[in-house]
Design a protein around this motif. Structure first.
Motif, PDB file in Angstrom:
ATOM      1  N   ARG A  77       0.836  -1.155  -0.018  1.00  0.00           N
ATOM      2  CA  ARG A  77      -0.042  -0.057  -0.196  1.00  0.00           C
ATOM      3  C   ARG A  77       0.874   1.148   0.093  1.00  0.00           C
ATOM      4  N   LEU A  78       1.896   1.201   0.763  1.00  0.00           N
ATOM      5  CA  LEU A  78       2.872   2.382   0.696  1.00  0.00           C
ATOM      6  C   LEU A  78       3.449   2.849  -0.598  1.00  0.00           C
ATOM      7  N   MET A  79       3.960   1.691  -1.328  1.00  0.00           N
ATOM      8  CA  MET A  79       4.395   1.624  -2.588  1.00  0.00           C
ATOM      9  C   MET A  79       3.332   2.258  -3.693  1.00  0.00           C
ATOM     10  N   GLN A  80       2.196   1.858  -3.457  1.00  0.00           N
ATOM     11  CA  GLN A  80       1.114   2.255  -4.393  1.00  0.00           C
ATOM     12  C   GLN A  80       0.876   3.665  -4.114  1.00  0.00           C
ATOM     13  N   VAL A  81       0.741   4.212  -2.615  1.00  0.00           N
ATOM     14  CA  VAL A  81       0.653   5.542  -2.756  1.00  0.00           C
ATOM     15  C   VAL A  81       1.618   6.469  -3.433  1.00  0.00           C
ATOM     16  N   GLN A  82       2.952   5.881  -3.072  1.00  0.00           N
ATOM     17  CA  GLN A  82       4.205   6.742  -3.662  1.00  0.00           C
ATOM     18  C   GLN A  82       4.012   6.732  -5.144  1.00  0.00           C
ATOM     19  N   THR A  83       3.543   5.770  -5.638  1.00  0.00           N
ATOM     20  CA  THR A  83       3.482   5.835  -7.160  1.00  0.00           C
ATOM     21  C   THR A  83       2.365   6.773  -7.612  1.00  0.00           C
ATOM     22  N   LYS A  84       1.309   6.619  -6.957  1.00  0.00           N
ATOM     23  CA  LYS A  84       0.302   7.661  -7.194  1.00  0.00           C
ATOM     24  C   LYS A  84       0.536   8.883  -7.043  1.00  0.00           C
ATOM     25  N   ASP A  85       1.251   9.360  -5.833  1.00  0.00           N
ATOM     26  CA  ASP A  85       1.645  10.653  -5.612  1.00  0.00           C
ATOM     27  C   ASP A  85       2.518  11.138  -6.553  1.00  0.00           C
ATOM     28  N   ALA A  86       3.598  10.414  -7.033  1.00  0.00           N
ATOM     29  CA  ALA A  86       4.498  10.611  -7.975  1.00  0.00           C
ATOM     30  C   ALA A  86       3.725  11.064  -9.398  1.00  0.00           C
TER      31      ALA A  86
ATOM     32  N   ASP B  98       1.969  15.100   0.523  1.00  0.00           N
ATOM     33  CA  ASP B  98       1.856  13.647   0.301  1.00  0.00           C
ATOM     34  C   ASP B  98       2.969  12.724   0.711  1.00  0.00           C
ATOM     35  N   SER B  99       2.949  11.466   0.330  1.00  0.00           N
ATOM     36  CA  SER B  99       4.030  10.586   0.830  1.00  0.00           C
ATOM     37  C   SER B  99       5.357  10.864   0.517  1.00  0.00           C
ATOM     38  N   LEU B 100       5.561  11.904  -0.559  1.00  0.00           N
ATOM     39  CA  LEU B 100       7.054  11.831  -1.229  1.00  0.00           C
ATOM     40  C   LEU B 100       7.734  13.259  -0.340  1.00  0.00           C
ATOM     41  N   ASP B 101       6.810  13.959   0.201  1.00  0.00           N
ATOM     42  CA  ASP B 101       7.230  15.307   1.033  1.00  0.00           C
ATOM     43  C   ASP B 101       8.554  15.121   1.705  1.00  0.00           C
ATOM     44  N   SER B 102       8.390  14.146   2.710  1.00  0.00           N
ATOM     45  CA  SER B 102       9.307  13.998   3.532  1.00  0.00           C
ATOM     46  C   SER B 102      10.732  13.702   2.885  1.00  0.00           C
TER      47      SER B 102
ATOM     48  N   MET C 105      17.807  10.280  -3.742  1.00  0.00           N
ATOM     49  CA  MET C 105      17.600  10.535  -5.291  1.00  0.00           C
ATOM     50  C   MET C 105      17.418   9.077  -5.909  1.00  0.00           C
ATOM     51  N   VAL C 106      17.959   8.003  -5.496  1.00  0.00           N
ATOM     52  CA  VAL C 106      17.809   6.707  -6.066  1.00  0.00           C
ATOM     53  C   VAL C 106      16.402   6.258  -5.681  1.00  0.00           C
ATOM     54  N   GLN C 107      15.952   6.327  -4.566  1.00  0.00           N
ATOM     55  CA  GLN C 107      14.528   5.885  -4.293  1.00  0.00           C
ATOM     56  C   GLN C 107      13.671   6.685  -5.110  1.00  0.00           C
ATOM     57  N   LEU C 108      13.756   8.273  -5.397  1.00  0.00           N
ATOM     58  CA  LEU C 108      12.850   8.921  -6.081  1.00  0.00           C
ATOM     59  C   LEU C 108      12.811   8.426  -7.383  1.00  0.00           C
ATOM     60  N   ASP C 109      14.052   8.211  -7.772  1.00  0.00           N
ATOM     61  CA  ASP C 109      14.073   7.816  -9.319  1.00  0.00           C
ATOM     62  C   ASP C 109      13.278   6.468  -9.685  1.00  0.00           C
ATOM     63  N   PHE C 110      13.753   5.671  -8.705  1.00  0.00           N
ATOM     64  CA  PHE C 110      12.705   4.285  -8.591  1.00  0.00           C
ATOM     65  C   PHE C 110      11.028   4.689  -8.626  1.00  0.00           C
ATOM     66  N   ILE C 111      10.803   5.491  -7.627  1.00  0.00           N
ATOM     67  CA  ILE C 111       9.316   5.740  -7.437  1.00  0.00           C
ATOM     68  C   ILE C 111       8.846   6.503  -9.028  1.00  0.00           C
ATOM     69  N   PHE C 112       9.594   7.393  -9.416  1.00  0.00           N
ATOM     70  CA  PHE C 112       8.938   8.219 -10.685  1.00  0.00           C
ATOM     71  C   PHE C 112       9.037   7.283 -11.709  1.00  0.00           C
TER      72      PHE C 112
ATOM     73  N   GLY D  53       3.962  -2.935  -6.523  1.00  0.00           N
ATOM     74  CA  GLY D  53       3.848  -1.204  -6.136  1.00  0.00           C
ATOM     75  C   GLY D  53       3.479  -0.583  -7.362  1.00  0.00           C
ATOM     76  N   LEU D  54       3.297  -1.385  -8.564  1.00  0.00           N
ATOM     77  CA  LEU D  54       3.081  -0.801  -9.796  1.00  0.00           C
ATOM     78  C   LEU D  54       1.718  -0.743 -10.062  1.00  0.00           C
ATOM     79  N   HIS D  55       1.215   0.477 -10.558  1.00  0.00           N
ATOM     80  CA  HIS D  55      -0.107   0.774 -10.995  1.00  0.00           C
ATOM     81  C   HIS D  55      -0.493  -0.285 -12.282  1.00  0.00           C
ATOM     82  N   ILE D  56      -2.014  -0.809 -12.323  1.00  0.00           N
ATOM     83  CA  ILE D  56      -2.290  -1.574 -13.278  1.00  0.00           C
ATOM     84  C   ILE D  56      -3.149  -0.960 -14.185  1.00  0.00           C
ATOM     85  N   PRO D  57      -3.278  -1.468 -15.520  1.00  0.00           N
ATOM     86  CA  PRO D  57      -3.919  -0.763 -16.714  1.00  0.00           C
ATOM     87  C   PRO D  57      -5.493  -1.335 -16.485  1.00  0.00           C
TER      88      PRO D  57
END
Length: 793
Positions: free
Chosen positions: A44-53, A116-120, A271-278, A356-360
Motif C-alpha cells: 500500500r505504501l508503494m502504491q501511494v508513492q506511485t500515485k503521488d509521483a 503527500d507521501s513524497l514530501d519527507s 535520489m535513487v529511491q525517488l528515481d525508482f518511484i518516478f 507497487g506498480l499501477h495496473i491498466p
C-alpha cells in the motif's frame, strides 16, 4: 514468488519496461531487482508513492534525476582519510547539482496545497550549493583544474608560461638563425617532456646539446640545445610543483566533501529511491494505469482490465471477478479467443500490483494479496500434443498442488489437455475439486464440456467464456462471466464450406445429452444477446429522457424568469397608475376647496369635471389589456414552401430560412441564425417581407431582392486603426450596402495620420462607378480626417 510463474506470466518484460524509465544506474538496479511483495502495508505504501509521483508528473511534467553515479565507494574512501580523484569529486558535484534541480521541482506553488507521501523524501534532500559551487570553481573538467583554484597554482602557471615563452624564443632563434642549415625541418618538437629541435645526423656536432631521440631511419636526431637545458629543467620543476599543488587542492576539496559525507550519502539514497518511484509513475502514465485497491480477503474485481504487453489501441478490455461469490472460474471458448490472455491478465496484474506498480484498469479495481502465484501456462494450442507434453505439465502441477493454500492464486491453461479427453476431463474435475474444497482461488481454461457441466452443478464455481461471433468467424475477446462457452465447431465448419451431410453425420456421433447441453448453451447465448440489446436500447431511452428532462427544466426556468419580469413590470405600472390617480385626487380636492371658498361660475366647475373624467378614461385605457384578434392560421403544404423562404418556427418563436424541401413526412430543416433544426411543416408560418428594387440589380435580371441589413446601414464607417487592404475590403462591402439602401451621402472616417489610409481610400473611390463625387470634410465635419462621399441618384 516462484520464478517459473513470473516467467510464465511474462513479469520480466514488465520489469524491462520499468528499468527503461529509470535515469540512474542504481535506480535501474532497483527496478531490475523489483519482486512482488507479500506485506500488505509495504504494498500500500508503494502504491501511494506511485500515485503521488504520478500526480506530480501530471501537474509539473516529467522529471530527470540525471546520471547519478554510484559514489558509495568514494564515500567509503573518505572515511579512511583518502583524497578523491578529479573524476570522483565531479561525480559528487553532479549528484549535488541533480539534487538541487530535484529540490526545485518539488517546491509547491502554494503553501496551502496538501502534502503527500513524497514530501519527507524531498525535504530530506540537501543540495549543498556552496560545496558544488566551490567544486565547479576549482575543477573545469576531468582533465583541467582552474587557475583560480588557489593563488599558488596561479603563480606556478604564470611562471610556467614565462619559462615556456623563453624556451620558444631561444629555440626559434636557432631554428630561424644559425642552426637552420643543420635542421631536418624548421620546427620545435618535444621528446620525453623536453623541447628539442630535429638535427640531421651528419651535423650533430654542429649543434651542442643532449640527444633525446632519433628517427626510425636514424637520419634525424632530436637534440635539446645547451642554451635551453636549464630552462627545460626549470619547466620540469614547475610542472612538479603544479602537480603537487593540484594534489593539495584535491585533498582540500575531499576534506570539504568528507565534512558533508552524511548529507551526501543521504542525498544519494533519496535520489535513487525517488528515481525508482518516478520510474513506476512514468510506466503508469504510459500504460494509462490506475491504483488498485488491495484486500486480504482473496477478492479480485478488475474493471476494464487490459493486458499491459498488448497494444492498448488493439487490446479489448475485460471485466473479471473472482473470490466474492465464487473462488473457481472455468473459462471456455474457441481457440485464439482470448482465454489465455484473460488468464495471464489476472496473474500479471496481481504480480504488478504487489510490486507497487499501477495496473491498466479503471479506478477502484480490486486485487487480493497472495503469498504465492502458481501458473501452468504454455503453448497448448496445437492439435499435435504428445505424452511428453502432458507429462511435463503434470509434473509442474504436482510441484505446486501440495504447496498451494488459501493465500495462493492458481492458474491453469488448458488443464489436463494432451491426453484421452474422457480421462483428461475426469482428472481436471478432480484437480479443480481438490483446490475448490481447500478454498484456493483458481482460474482454469479448458475445451472439455464436462468442466462446463461441473461448473454449473457445483456451488462456488462459475463458468465464463470468451465471446465468439459465428457470423464473422472471429472472436470478440470479450469475457462473459456466468455463461459457459459454446463449442461452435459445427457452425464454424458449416460457414467454411463443409457439406451439410458431413455435419449431420457428425451430429449423430454425439450423444443426446451432449446435444441437449449444446442446445441449452445456444439458447443461453441468444437470451444474453437479446438482453444486451434491450439494455442498450434502455440506456438510449434513459439518455433521451434525461435530455428531454433537462430541456424541460431549462424551459421552465426561462418561463419563471419571464413570469417574474412580467409581474415586476405590472407592479411598476400599477404603482405608476396609483400615483397618477393620487395626484389627480389631490388636485381635485384643491379645486373643491377653492370652489367652496370662492364664488365660481358653474360652467368653470363643469369644465374641471370634464377634464377629470377624461384623465380617468385615459387611465382605464392604459390598465385595460387589449384582446388581439386572432387570425386563422393558414395550414401550409409542401407546395407553399420554397428554398430560401423566411418562416417563423411557432414552437420556438424564432425566425429562420428554409434550407431543405419537406420530406415525405413533412419534416424539413430551417436555419435560425447559427442553429439548424429539423421541424415539421405544421410548426411553420410564412413571413411576408417587404421587397425593394435596386437600379444595380434590375439590369442583371435579378429583379427584386429581399430587404436585408443594408436597409438599416449606418451613414458613417470608421476605418481608424486598419491597414489599407483591410480598410478597402470593409469599405467595398459598406458602400454596396449604403448604395442599395438609397443613402445620398456617407461619411468615411480615416483619420489624418501619415495620410496613407486617406490616399488608399481616395484611390479606391476613383474607380467606383456609383460614386458621383467625394471630398475632404470641412470645418465641423472632421476636416482632413474624414471624406464625404455622394452617390449617383
Amino acid at each position: 514468488m516462484n520464478q517459473k510463474a513470473l516467467n510464465a506470466l511474462e513479469y520480466p518484460k514488465i520489469i524491462e519496461k520499468l528499468t527503461e524509465k529509470a535515469s540512474s544506474y542504481i535506480g535501474k538496479q532497483l527496478c531490475k531487482n523489483l519482486e512482488p511483495s507479500t506485506d500488505l502495508e509495504t504494498i500500500r505504501l508503494m502504491q501511494v508513492q506511485t500515485k503521488d509521483a504520478l500526480t506530480r508528473l501530471f501537474q509539473k511534467g516529467s522529471i530527470s534525476f540525471g546520471n547519478v553515479k554510484d559514489i558509495r565507494g568514494s564515500l567509503k574512501r573518505l572515511e579512511i582519510g583518502s583524497a578523491l580523484s578529479i573524476q570522483e569529486i565531479l561525480a559528487v558535484c553532479g549528484l549535488l547539482e541533480n539534487t538541487s534541480r530535484v529540490k526545485t521541482y518539488s517546491r509547491k506553488e502554494r503553501n496551502d496545497l496538501p502534502g503527500d507521501s513524497l514530501d519527507s523524501m524531498f525535504d530530506g534532500l540537501s543540495p549543498l550549493t556552496p560545496l558544488s559551487t566551490e567544486i565547479r570553481r576549482c575543477i573545469l573538467s576531468e582533465e583541467e583544474i582552474s587557475d583560480d583554484a588557489s593563488p599558488a597554482l596561479r603563480q606556478i602557471r604564470r611562471n610556467m608560461k614565462i619559462t615556456n615563452d623563453r624556451i620558444h624564443t631561444q629555440l626559434a632563434g636557432l631554428v630561424n638563425g644559425s642552426a637552420r642549415t643543420y635542421l631536418q625541418d624548421s620546427v620545435i618538437t618535444m621528446r620525453n617532456g623536453r623541447y628539442c629541435i630535429p638535427v640531421k645526423a651528419e651535423y650533430k656536432g654542429q649543434v651542442p646539446g643532449m640527444i633525446h631521440d632519433q628517427s626510425s631511419t636514424g637520419s634525424t636526431l632530436f637534440i635539446e640545445p645547451m642554451s635551453v637545458v636549464k630552462l627545460n629543467n626549470d619547466m620540469r620543476e614547475l610542472e612538479l610543483q603544479e602537480q603537487k599543488e593540484i594534489e593539495v587542492i584535491l585533498a582540500d576539496l575531499s576534506q570539504q566533501i568528507a565534512t558533508e559525507q552524511e548529507a551526501i550519502s543521504l542525498n544519494l539514497e533519496l535520489m535513487v529511491q525517488l528515481d525508482f518511484i518516478f520510474a513506476r509513475a512514468t510506466l503508469a502514465m504510459e500504460m494509462n494505469a490506475s491504483e488498485p485497491v488491495f484486500n486480504d480477503e482473496g477478492r479480485i474485481n478488475l474493471k476494464k482490465a487490459r493486458h499491459p504487453l498488448i497494444n492498448k489501441k488493439k487490446v479489448v478490455p475485460i471485466d473479471i471477478r473472482l473470490g466474492d461469490e465464487f473462488d473457481l472460474l472455468v473459462i471456455t471458448g474457441p481457440n485464439t479467443g482470448g482465454k489465455t490472455v484473460s488468464l495471464k491478465t489476472v496473474g500479471l496484474l496481481t504480480l504488478m500490483g504487489q510490486s507497487g506498480l499501477h495496473i491498466p484498469t479503471l479506478d477502484r479495481s480490486e486485487l487480493a494479496l497472495f503469498h504465492e502465484v502458481y501458473a501452468d501456462i504454455g503453448d497448448e494450442q496445437s492439435i499435435e500434443q504428445s505424452l511428453s507434453t502432458f507429462s511435463s505439465h503434470m509434473t509442474n502441477i504436482v510441484s505446486f498442488l501440495g504447496k498451494a493454500d488459501r493465500h495462493s492464486l492458481v492458474l491453469f491453461d488448458e488443464l489436463c489437455s494432451g491426453t484421452d479427453p474422457t480421462e483428461g476431463a475426469a482428472l481436471a474435475i478432480s484437480i479443480l475439486s481438490y483446490l475448490h474444497e481447500r478454498g484456493i482461488r483458481t482460474m482454469a481454461t479448458t475445451h472439455y464440456s464436462e468442466l462446463k457441466v461441473f461448473a454449473l452443478s457445483a456451488s462456488g464455481i462459475e463458468n465464463a467464456c470468451c465471446e465468439f461471433d459465428v457470423e464473422t468467424l472471429s472472436p470478440t475477446y470479450r469475457l462473459l462471466i456466468g455463461i459457459p462457452g459454446k463449442s461452435n465447431a459445427f457452425a464454424i465448419s458449416s460457414k467454411l464450406g463443409i457439406p451439410e451431410s458431413i455435419i449431420e453425420k457428425a451430429r449423430e456421433q454425439i450423444n443426446e445429452q451432449d446435444e441437449s447441453f449444446e442446445d441449452v448453451l445456444t439458447s443461453l447465448e441468444e437470451s444474453r444477446i437479446t438482453i444486451e440489446n434491450e439494455r442498450t436500447e434502455i440506456a438510449q431511452y434513459k439518455l433521451e429522457i434525461e435530455t428531454l428532462k433537462k430541456q424541460l427544466e431549462n424551459k421552465q426556468e426561462k418561463l419563471d424568469v419571464q413570469k417574474e419580469r412580467i409581474i415586476r413590470q405590472a407592479n411598476e405600472e400599477a404603482h405608476k397608475v396609483l400615483q397618477d390617480a393620487k395626484d389627480y385626487a389631490d388636485q381635485t380636492m384643491k379645486l373643491f376647496h377653492k370652489f367652496h371658498n370662492e364664488y365660481v361660475d358653474t360652467a368653470a366647475v363643469e369644465r374641471e369635471r370634464q377634464q377629470l373624467r377624461q384623465r380617468l378614461n385615459k387611465t382605464e385605457q392604459k390598465m385595460a389589456q387589449p384582446t388581439p384578434k386572432k387570425k386563422p392560421k393558414k395550414v401550409l403544404t409542401a407546395k407553399d414552401i420554397h428554398l430560401g423562404d423566411t418562416v417563423r418556427v411557432l414552437s420556438m418563436n424564432l425566425k429562420g430560412t428554409v434550407s431543405t424541401r419537406p420530406d415525405s413526412k413533412g419534416y424539413l430543416f430551417v436555419q435560425m441564425g447559427i442553429i439548424r433544426s429539423k421541424v415539421h411543416i405544421s410548426d411553420l408560418e410564412l413571413i411576408d417581407e417587404p421587397v425593394i428594387t435596386t437600379p444595380s440589380l434590375s439590369k442583371t435580371g435579378a429583379g427584386k431582392i429581399r430587404m436585408s441589413k443594408s436597409a438599416s446601414v449606418s451613414t458613417e464607417i470608421n476605418l481608424l486603426g486598419k491597414t489599407v487592404d483591410e480598410a478597402v475590403a470593409e469599405l467595398d462591402k459598406y458602400l454596396d450596402d449604403a448604395y442599395i439602401a438609397h443613402l445620398k451621402t456617407v461619411r468615411i472616417v480615416h483619420g489624418k495620420g501619415t495620410g496613407a489610409l486617406r490616399k488608399g481610400v481616395h484611390n479606391y473611390l476613383k474607380r467606383q462607378k456609383h460614386v458621383v463625387s467625394y471630398r475632404l470634410g470641412e470645418f465641423g465635419e472632421g476636416d482632413a480626417g474624414v471624406t464625404i462621399v455622394e452617390f449617383k441618384k
